[in-house]
Design a protein around this motif. Structure first.
Motif, short mmCIF file in Angstrom:
data_model
loop_
_atom_site.label_atom_id
_atom_site.label_comp_id
_atom_site.label_asym_id
_atom_site.label_seq_id
_atom_site.Cartn_x
_atom_site.Cartn_y
_atom_site.Cartn_z
N PHE A 16 0.80 -1.28 -0.30
CA PHE A 16 0.56 0.24 -0.13
C PHE A 16 0.85 1.40 0.25
N PHE A 32 2.40 1.46 -3.14
CA PHE A 32 2.21 2.50 -4.05
C PHE A 32 1.45 4.08 -3.67
N LEU A 70 3.08 11.48 -10.19
CA LEU A 70 2.69 12.92 -10.14
C LEU A 70 3.55 13.85 -10.37
N PHE A 108 4.55 13.91 -13.82
CA PHE A 108 2.98 13.82 -14.58
C PHE A 108 2.98 15.78 -14.85
N MET A 159 3.81 20.98 -18.03
CA MET A 159 4.94 21.68 -18.31
C MET A 159 6.25 21.74 -19.23
N LYS A 194 1.48 30.37 -24.64
CA LYS A 194 1.86 29.69 -23.26
C LYS A 194 3.12 29.95 -22.93
N TYR A 217 9.87 28.23 -10.83
CA TYR A 217 8.10 27.58 -10.83
C TYR A 217 8.16 25.99 -10.81
N LYS A 254 -12.59 2.12 0.76
CA LYS A 254 -10.62 1.42 0.86
C LYS A 254 -9.91 2.80 0.94
N PRO A 255 -8.53 2.63 2.12
CA PRO A 255 -7.98 3.55 2.00
C PRO A 255 -7.31 3.11 0.16
N VAL A 256 -7.34 2.74 -0.62
CA VAL A 256 -6.79 2.66 -1.85
C VAL A 256 -7.97 3.86 -2.73
N HIS A 257 -8.58 3.23 -2.54
CA HIS A 257 -9.68 4.63 -2.92
C HIS A 257 -9.79 5.61 -2.81
N VAL A 313 -6.84 7.31 -2.03
CA VAL A 313 -5.58 7.40 -2.09
C VAL A 313 -5.57 8.41 -3.64
N ILE A 314 -6.17 7.20 -4.58
CA ILE A 314 -6.10 7.56 -5.47
C ILE A 314 -7.22 8.85 -6.53
N PHE A 316 -4.94 11.91 -5.20
CA PHE A 316 -3.88 12.07 -6.43
C PHE A 316 -4.68 12.61 -7.71
N ILE A 335 -4.78 16.24 -6.95
CA ILE A 335 -3.48 17.00 -7.26
C ILE A 335 -3.39 16.91 -8.76
N GLY A 336 -3.78 16.13 -9.21
CA GLY A 336 -3.10 15.92 -10.55
C GLY A 336 -4.30 17.00 -11.60
N ILE A 345 -2.77 20.47 -10.90
CA ILE A 345 -1.50 20.74 -11.68
C ILE A 345 -2.16 21.39 -12.88
N SER A 351 -4.03 24.87 -12.20
CA SER A 351 -3.10 25.59 -12.27
C SER A 351 -1.76 26.03 -13.31
N PHE A 352 -1.61 25.23 -14.37
CA PHE A 352 -0.68 25.58 -14.91
C PHE A 352 -1.06 26.81 -15.82
N TYR A 353 -2.52 26.23 -16.49
CA TYR A 353 -3.25 27.58 -17.12
C TYR A 353 -3.12 29.30 -16.65
#
Lengths: 874, 127
Positions: free
Chosen positions: A435, A438, A446, A449, A454, A468, A475, B2-5, B7-8, B11, B14-15, B18, B21-23
């Motif tokens: 876990f 993982f 990430l 990614f 970028m 852009k 950054y 479940k923990p895995v869910h 986590v997914i 993430f 967060i993805g 990102i 924020s890039f825009y």
């Protein structure tokens, strides 16, 4: 059209080379087809044919290499490649670097490594031989086509390294000189090549690119095993051989990246080892994916979990290598990178290479063969048409269709995989190693990614017409530090957990014990490294924690058994690297600050205005006038520019550094020789010189030097006339220099001839330097002067006349006119940077490499045992 | 769940962050006129301008006087020309290139460049 017989050309070797290119292409093609059929129909004889063809292919690749090297070595400038990338002056050991200056050579290098890996795999891949070699041979077909250089109508297939200069650039025969000489004798004009980029003339540039390319090439192996597993139905077993190979790819690619960083640090002048340049990122992206895949492979091999993610990541690491090649070789990066690469017109072909492998992999996930082929064709044909033909429709439509196909097919692929593996992720336990590994892999993903997004901005700009700008290093740093923090933290705690289920209490105990040690160490480290900002403090703690926890695990749980401790050792090295990165970048300090000590000339701002930005203006470049010591960093360091040694084409500037204590006593001294080369094509190329101490490096480079200035004599000004005695001092008109008439030499006197000829010796004192001016006064029929100009002091002295002293008629007074302008000096403009504790980074790197090597040996042994068991079972 | 869910989900968000924020965060390539407009509201926003060096206009770099002051003229893609001040040593390969990307701030009468990205004219280029 007239046919000209050109003189002095050596066409034989080129024809041979071109033959080898075609042979390499054809043999790879036959090899790939034979292997593929042998897998599908299980025909042993075709497997042998494939094997022999691959060996012929490998020999042909070596032949291409030798031919090209021969051309460069013999200076056959009738060949475009030799003309463009080498010269007669080039030493033999740099001739190998010519291979990676040009694109064709880079593809060749890549093919060479694939061929080497293929030969190893023929011997070592056991039961996986045929399907794995099919993938490698297919890659060789596509790469080989990049070197073909066939022109069919408007289509150009590849670009041959053996093209002649006059074919490549027919205008080269149209220059006026050849009208007299005759076109047939054109080689008498083109006697020397363009030469190799001086930045590549560095020993790191001999070793860094081959290492990097071996790393790129090695990513195909785990991919080939994943592909073979899907193809032959060995859905689970493929991870056993793929794991050690993924570690090989990570190790070699990582080493190549670090070497590139070290090269940048040692010989480029941006002052650092990493700048988040797209070209650097292009090598980091596949590495991050590959290291993630390697971790997933470890989990999957031990527990059978996350099979879909494992296979997807392994495949995408290889795709990322292809994508990175497209990025750096297609010219799409344009404004975003300081590196420039011309487009050989191969962008379409590069895209095809990428998509061919992507869609083949995707298609393989279908159970039904017909579905698989239909899927492949539906996806690949439109992309192929878009890549190769100019369709006269708006790019935005192509982009949208392309994006839909790519995203849609990827979703479909993952869906197929989930169906096939029928995974059940419900069984995960919070206190299991898999876990937390993982979670760690997700963080790595990430991080990758973010870098991919970028770095791909120029691609998005091209596809969707946006504008852009690419992100700068700050950054990237501001985002990546959080990922690095999470990764070091997970590196620390991950190993304490056991697969499936662990003893919660024991794990928590170990975790907190080593954390305590890390925190205690951090308190000391904070003072030692002088780091106080909160986020850096956290990062310091987590990095140290990665070290202490893994050491604890290494000696506690593994009882110091080095052989199986590769992972822990690599993690210790990684933690140490992160400490090194943190300390050397947070406290990296430009020490050549131009505000104290010099006072040589006052600093001015334009038009006397005070601009807010100008207030924080850059003072990082320091003027060092020859033989004038300058002190900086609170008078603790003194630098003196002493002389220039010219070793063509380089100029070495000797700069003496003296380290001073509080009382100004010299405690240590050393001499650095930063050099510069005034290259006719590239301007001043400056190579730094760095003094390495155990706890810090002092990095110095030349940003400018006096010989680059346009020499123009300025007019004299501040004229002033003084009437003085011998020995009397007086100031010049600008009050910056003191003059003293020391004595008067009588060269001729009226007693011996009919003229009076006097010479005055005038001592010039300017900022502690003294010079002598010798103006002359001649009185004959008329009065004449010989003025004296001292350029280094910027002073003009004229001896006007002599008059009797009104107070004392026996005494004579001398009338001297002086004027000043700016002195003409030898100087350098220097920038010096201090990198504290950068050796921690290099030390960490070595430990990391050592740990990886141990792991690789261990994992190959496992595969060997598995293969032995399998053959004994049969 | 479940923990895995969890986590997914974490993430994926967060993805997405990102991606979004890039825009928002990164600056755009602009021309001098646009740079002036932006500078009125956000004087501290770093801007990227793709320019061509004006080779006929004088450059000022007098390292004996101030090694950290370099002034030159550049024109953007619309042809608008502007004085550029770069408070650093003059990039020595500047005269060998013509296309440069200026990164910095618009200041009305001039552009205050913090960074100058040059294409190094390597041998990859065709002659």
């Amino acid at each position: 059209m007239e046919t000209i017989v050109f003189n002095n050309e050596h066409l034989g070797i080129g024809n041979f080379g071109h033959f080898a290119v075609v042979l390499a292409f054809v043999s790879a093609l036959i090899s790939a087809i034979s292997y593929a059929i042998s897998v599908n129909r299980n025909v042993e004889s075709l497997k042998d044919l494939g094997k022999w063809m691959f060996m012929i292919h490998a020999a042909a690749v070596v032949m291409i290499f030798i031919s090209l090297f021969y051309i460069i070595h013999a200076h056959y400038f009738e060949y475009q490649y030799a003309f463009q990338h080498s010269s007669t002056e080039l030493p033999v050991y740099y001739m190998i670097s010519c291979f990676w200056e040009g694109q064709e050579g880079s593809f060749l290098l890549w093919m060479f490594w694939h061929a080497v890996l293929g030969l190893i795999l023929i011997r070592k891949s056991g039961s996986w031989h045929a399907p794995v070699l099919t993938v490698v041979a297919l890659a060789q077909v596509v790469l080989g086509s990049m070197l073909l250089g066939f022109q069919i109508g408007d289509f150009k297939i590849g670009s041959s390294p053996f093209i002649l200069m006059r074919e490549h650039n027919p205008e080269s025969l149209l220059i006026p000189v050849l009208e007299n000489l005759g076109k047939a004798n054109y080689l008498q004009v083109y006697k020397d090549g363009n030469g190799l980029n001086p930045l590549l003339q560095n020993y790191w540039m001999v070793i860094h690119p081959p290492t990097l390319f071996l790393g790129f090439a090695a990513t195909i192996v785990p991919f080939a095993f994943a592909f073979a597993g899907m193809w032959t139905g060995r859905y689970k077993e493929w991870t056993v051989p793929a794991l050690p190979w993924s570690l090989v790819a990570v190790l070699v690619l990582g080493t190549g990246i670090i070497m590139g960083g070290y090269w940048a640090y040692e010989s480029l002048n941006f002052g650092g080892y990493w700048a988040w340049d797209p070209v650097e990122n292009a090598s980091l992206m596949p590495w991050l994916l590959m290291i993630t895949a390697a971790h997933m492979l470890v989990i999957n091999k031990s527990t059978g979990k996350y099979p879909v993610l494992t296979i997807v990541l392994t495949a995408f690491s290889f795709f990322m290598v292809l994508y990175a090649t497209f990025l750096t070789r297609s010219g799409v990066l344009g404004n975003a990178s300081v590196h420039s690469f011309t487009d050989l017109g191969l962008s379409g072909q590069l895209l095809l290479l990428l998509f061919l492998f992507i869609f083949l992999t995707y298609a393989l996930s279908f159970k039904n063969k017909l579905h698989a082929w239909m899927f492949f064709l539906v996806c690949f044909i439109p992309i192929m048409v878009f890549s190769l033909f100019d369709l006269n429709i708006k790019i935005i439509y192509i982009s949208i269709i392309g994006t839909i196909i790519l995203l849609g097919s990827t979703v479909w692929y993952i869906r197929n995989l989930f169906k096939r593996y029928d995974t059940n992720i419900e069984t995960d336990k919070l206190y299991s190693r898999e876990f937390w590994m993982f979670v760690g892999s997700m963080v790595l993903l990430l991080s990758g990614f973010q870098i991919i997004i970028m770095t791909s901005i120029p691609v998005f700009n091209k596809l969707f017409g946006s504008s852009k700008a690419s992100a700068g290093p700050d950054y990237y740093n501001s985002i990546q530090i959080w990922f690095a923090m999470a990764i070091t933290l997970l590196t620390a705690i991950g190993q304490y957990f056991k697969y499936k289920q662990s003893d919660t209490k024991k794990v928590l105990e170990s975790i907190s014990n080593s954390l305590l040690v890390a925190i205690i160490l951090s308190v000391g480290a904070v003072f030692l490294f002088d780091i106080w900002e909160k986020k850096y403090l956290f990062f310091l703690v987590t990095s140290l924690y990665a070290i202490t926890a893994n050491l604890h695990y290494l000696f506690g749980s593994l009882k110091g058994k080095i052989k199986i401790a590769g992972g822990s050792i690599a993690h210790v090295g990684f933690g140490l690297m992160m400490v090194g990165v943190l300390v050397s970048s947070v406290n990296k300090k430009v020490i050549s600050i131009n505000n104290s000590g010099t006072s040589y000339f006052s600093e001015t701002t334009a038009q006397g205005k005070v601009d807010e930005v100008a207030k924080t203006n850059n003072k990082e470049n320091l003027l060092l006038v020859k033989n004038k010591p300058v002190q900086f960093i609170d008078n603790r360091l003194r630098a003196t520019f002493r002389k220039v040694n010219e070793v063509k084409p380089n100029k070495y500037f000797e700069v003496k550094y003296e380290v001073l204590d509080e009382k100004g006593q010299v405690t240590d001294s050393f001499v650095l020789h930063p050099n510069s080369q005034n290259n006719p094509k590239m301007g001043l190329i400056s190579n730094p010189d760095t003094r390495h101490f155990l706890t810090r490096d002092i990095f110095t480079h030349i940003t400018y030097e006096s010989s680059m200035e346009e020499k123009q004599e300025k007019e004299f000004e501040n004229f002033k006339t003084d009437t003085v005695n011998i020995g009397q001092s007086f100031a010049t008109g600008d009050a910056n220099r003191q003059l003293t008439v020391q004595k008067i030499n009588v060269i001729e006197s009226p007693e011996t001839s009919n003229k009076l000829h006097l010479q005055a010796e005038v001592l010039i004192n300017t900022m502690g330097d003294t010079f002598i001016a010798r103006p002359e006064f001649i009185s004959e029929d008329k009065i004449r002067f010989k003025e004296s100009v001292v350029n280094k002091a910027g002073v003009l002295v004229v001896f006007d006349r002599i008059i009797p002293d009104p107070k004392d008629p026996k005494n004579m007074l001398f009338v001297i006119t002086s004027a000043t302008r700016r002195p003409i000096l030898d100087y350098i403009i220097l920038k010096a940077i201090e990198f504290p504790y950068i050796n921690l980074l290099w030390l960490g790197t070595f430990i990391l490499i050592f740990g990886f090597t141990l792991s690789i040996i261990q994992r190959f042994k496992e595969f060997g045992r598995r293969e032995a068991k399998q053959s004994s079972d049969v | 769940m479940k923990p895995v869910h969890i986590v997914i989900l974490v993430f994926i968000s967060i993805g997405l962050a990102i991606g979004i924020s890039f825009y928002g965060d990164t600056s755009k390539y602009v021309c001098f006129a646009e740079a002036d407009e932006i500078a009125k509201d956000k004087p501290d926003m770093k801007l990227h301008v793709v320019t061509t060096l004006s080779k006929t206009k004088p450059q000022i770099y007098d390292p004996q006087n101030d090694p950290n002051y370099f002034e030159f003229y550049a024109s953007d893609t619309t042809g608008m020309e502007k004085r550029v001040i770069y408070r650093n040593a003059k990039p020595t390969d500047l005269d060998k290139t013509d296309k440069v990307v200026l990164i910095g701030y618009s200041r009305g009468d001039h552009f205050e460049a913090k960074d100058i990205l040059k294409k190094c004219p390597s041998k990859y280029e065709k002659k």
